[in-house]
Structures are given as structure tokens and as C-alpha cells.
Design an enzyme around this catalytic site. Sequence first.
Site, short mmCIF file in Angstrom:
data_model
loop_
_atom_site.label_atom_id
_atom_site.label_comp_id
_atom_site.label_asym_id
_atom_site.label_seq_id
_atom_site.Cartn_x
_atom_site.Cartn_y
_atom_site.Cartn_z
N SER A 142 0.80 -1.23 0.00
CA SER A 142 0.00 0.00 0.00
C SER A 142 0.83 1.27 0.00
O SER A 142 1.92 1.34 0.57
CB SER A 142 -0.89 -0.01 1.24
OG SER A 142 -1.38 1.28 1.51
N THR A 143 0.25 2.31 -0.61
CA THR A 143 0.90 3.62 -0.65
C THR A 143 0.97 4.26 0.73
O THR A 143 1.71 5.22 0.92
CB THR A 143 0.16 4.58 -1.59
OG1 THR A 143 -1.20 4.67 -1.16
CG2 THR A 143 0.20 4.09 -3.02
#
Lengths: 394, 130
Positions: free
Chosen positions: B62-63
Site C-alpha cells: 500500500s501507498t
Amino acid sequence: MLELKPEEKAMLEGRQGKATRKAMEIITLLGEIYGAKRLIPVSSVQIAGVSYDNLGEPGLEFLSDMAVDGKARVLTTLNPAGMDLEEWQKHGINADFARNQQRVIDAFAKMGVMTTCTCTPYLVGNLPHFGEHVAWAESSAVCFANSVIGARTNREGGPSALAASLTGVTAEYGLHLEENRVPEVKYDVRTTLKTTDDFGLLGQVIGERTKQAIPYITGISHATTEDLMSFSASVATYGGVAMFHMEDITPRTTTVPEKVQIITQEDLSNARRALDDKDAVIDFISIGCPHASIDEISHIANMLDGKRVKKGKTVWITTARPTKDLAVRMGYYDKIEKAGAFLVSDACCAVAPLKGRFTGLMTDSAKACFYARGKNKFKTEIRTIDECIREAVV
Amino acid sequence: VKLQGRKVFRGKVAGEALVTTQDISFYGGCDPQTGQIVEKGHELEGKSVAGKVLVFPTGKGSTVGSYILYALRKNGKAPLAIVNKIVDPVVAVGCIISEIPAVDQVQIDRLHSGQKVEVDADHGAVSTSG
């Protein structure tokens, strides 16, 4: 080699403040990593990383630091937060969380970011046109913007989208360039899709197969905007895809890839089985991932009219604030709430702090199933909107 | 050994290397309070990245990972430097916002845990002594 214009250099040297400098460092570094030759202006930004549940104190500190002297230079909208900013108490959100979530929202507002708090900015005032360069985060909105609208954006993260907002530019690489928008694999869909959950399942099948390769999809004779929202969300969740082409439905005429893969009803049924936990006990029903449209809300309100949500079940219909306001005016809000369901704005079941509150989610969204399982450890069942509402009521 | 790579984020530091052949997801894979790698079954599970020259192929996941690097910095548990084979945008952005010196395009299989490593990110250089 990335070449900067004098005003871009000035930003990088800190002559326009600390936040702008940090933002320009992010933009230029990404440009260098991906071999961009120049920066290009963007006309709008969509920022993700808004829920305090995901950001935590460090994320909030970063945003607060940026908000000291950072200002949005272009239209900038915001992803869902962890709660309805007005009716959070009613939805069982605790006061500590609410206070911290509000601090996040305040930091964005201070920078001039529109606190829309929705994953469907294109429905509420952030609608680029075909070919326009934007810098959007939120993978479902990125996919919708590139594919359905034909605007151009990479799949930004929270900080890089904010950086584009504070500088008004992004590095020209990836999906900003025509040569990188060409489909690579053709998917021929040999079955009929009827509802949003079907489109979510198709997104799951194609996402898992295609990974990063841009798909060209044929065999879809009809799709509503809501179907395309559902597909965009799912294909981006289950693959790394940031755009797709759908023959006669999305705007871009293009070369058709020679490599073909067939998608059958069996593929969709397998995908459905994979999202249906046999031992799920459904105590939570949520529609609105991506955020429900006014048309969906109208339909749900009419289904719930005069009905009553079963004891032990919680129903969230999640949407954008302006859509909720319209639902209030149209009487849909009253119909939904009188039945004991909630019309929740600004938030969604993927980013709200729901871990431990429920055990089984029923939804029409393949994306929502992914986050319910991974983040919240819920069991899931995927159904049509109508089936979800029927499950909810007496 | 002197390895030439590319600057990701500026800075010059020296410290002990912590090396893995597996990718790292900071969101969900690294505890921002302790700096420990918590991903089940990861080579570095249970080890802390704090104060180490952290060497891994590339980032994954995930970012939100960028914010975890920022959290590690604020909690005093950040790696001293990061050395990657190929940097991914999540780790790159994390290094910029957290001001962690970082270099990529490095032949990381030449590095081993426990070695004393100098990272001169401005020149994209990584060298070991002894």
C-alpha cells in the site's frame, strides 16, 4: 534528464515556502526515477490517505507540517474519511477518533483542499475532460478517470497527489504519455453482465489475470456509469491496473491487441465463490463502494420504504456529502433512516474504523470484500444491491 | 567493496547493514512504534530496522507505506539509510518526506547483514569496509 523551468526551480530551492519545496522534491524525484523529461501542469488533483484509521498520528503530523505554509494551486478534492463528518456519533464512531479525523480534515481545509471526502470526485464537481492531465490518487477514481473519461493520470499515492496540488504540476511519465496508454491484452467477455456486483467480479477476474497489463475488453453490450465505477474499483484492487479500454463504451479508439483471453460465466462464478465465505454470519450490509450515486440511493430508498432493518444487522449506504444533501431534499434520506438503515456520507466501509464491530459483510462491491477481509477480518458475501437490501430487512 | 548506484534522497551516513533478499511492505509489514519487521514469514521478521542501513530489493504494498517511514522517523526508529535494487514510488516518497538518505540501482547481493556500510547518497555510492 529532467529539465525544470525557472519557476519550478524556484519552488525546489525553497523560495515559495517549505511545503512547496518538499512537494517539488517529491515531484522531481519521481520524475527522475521514471525518466521524465519535464513537468506538466495538472488541472485537478484527488488526494487519498484521509482516514485517520490509515494515517495515524504520523500521517496527521506530516499533513499538519505541510499545512503550515502549503496552499493548493489547482482544484483539489479529497478521498473518503473514516466517518461521516456530521453524523458520526449515530454511527458508533468514538469521540477520540472523531477529534483526530477532524484534525486531518482541518489540515487539508487549511491548504485550500475541498473536503469533499469521496472516492467519486467526478460525480461532485471534479470532472476533467478527455485528454486533460490530472494527478489523482484513489485507485478506483484513477481507473475511471483514465478509462471512462479519458483524462490522463498516473496512480498517485497520498503524498505525491498532495505534492501535485501544492505545485500545480506533475512529472510527465507513465500514463501521461500516449505510448503508455496502449492496451496489451484483449479480454473477450462471453457472458452477460447485469448488475454492479457482476461488473465487480469481472474486474476481479481481469485484474488478477492482467496484473499491470492494460486490458482491452470486448463483449460488453451495455454498462451504466455505476457498473463502470464498480468495475474500475475492482480491476484496480485485484490488479495493478490504472486504466482499461472497453469497446464501444469507453471513449478511446485504439489499436486492438492480438493476444486474446476468453472470459466465461464459469470464470465469474468462480470469482463469486472466492468472495463468498461459506461460514459468513452477516451482521453488516454496506452499499456504496465506490460511493453510491443518487440513482442508486433513490432505488434503495424505495426498497426500504416502510420496511424495517432486522435486529442484529447494521446497514450503511455510503455516499458523497452533496449526494446525501440531495437525498435529504428528495426524501430518500428519511425513507432509509426510518427503516433503521444509515445513509453515511464522507466515509465508507473500507476506511472507517470498523475492526471488531462486525463479523460478516454483505455488499455488492468486490473491492469492499477485499478490504473487509484484509483490514477488518470480516467474512464476506457478494450479492446484487437488491439481494443485499432484502437480506437486511424483515 | 565499492558499489555505484543512483541517488534517491540526499545524505551521507555510515552504519551496520541489515540485508534481505525479500521485498518489504512498510504498511502492515513494519511496526512504526518499534521499527520491527512484523510480516509473517519474512526473512527479517522480528528484526528492527531502526538505525540500520536497510538493504532490500524493492518496496511492495500500500501507498500508506510512505507514511509509515515518516512515522518511524518521528518515533526515532527509522533506518539510517535505505539501499534498494530498484526503488518503488512508495519507498521513494517515504524517504523524501522522512529525509532518509537512499540509493538505488545497487548490486545488493554484494552486501551482507552485519557489515559496516557507508552510504554517500549524494554520489549514489555505497561502500563497505573490511
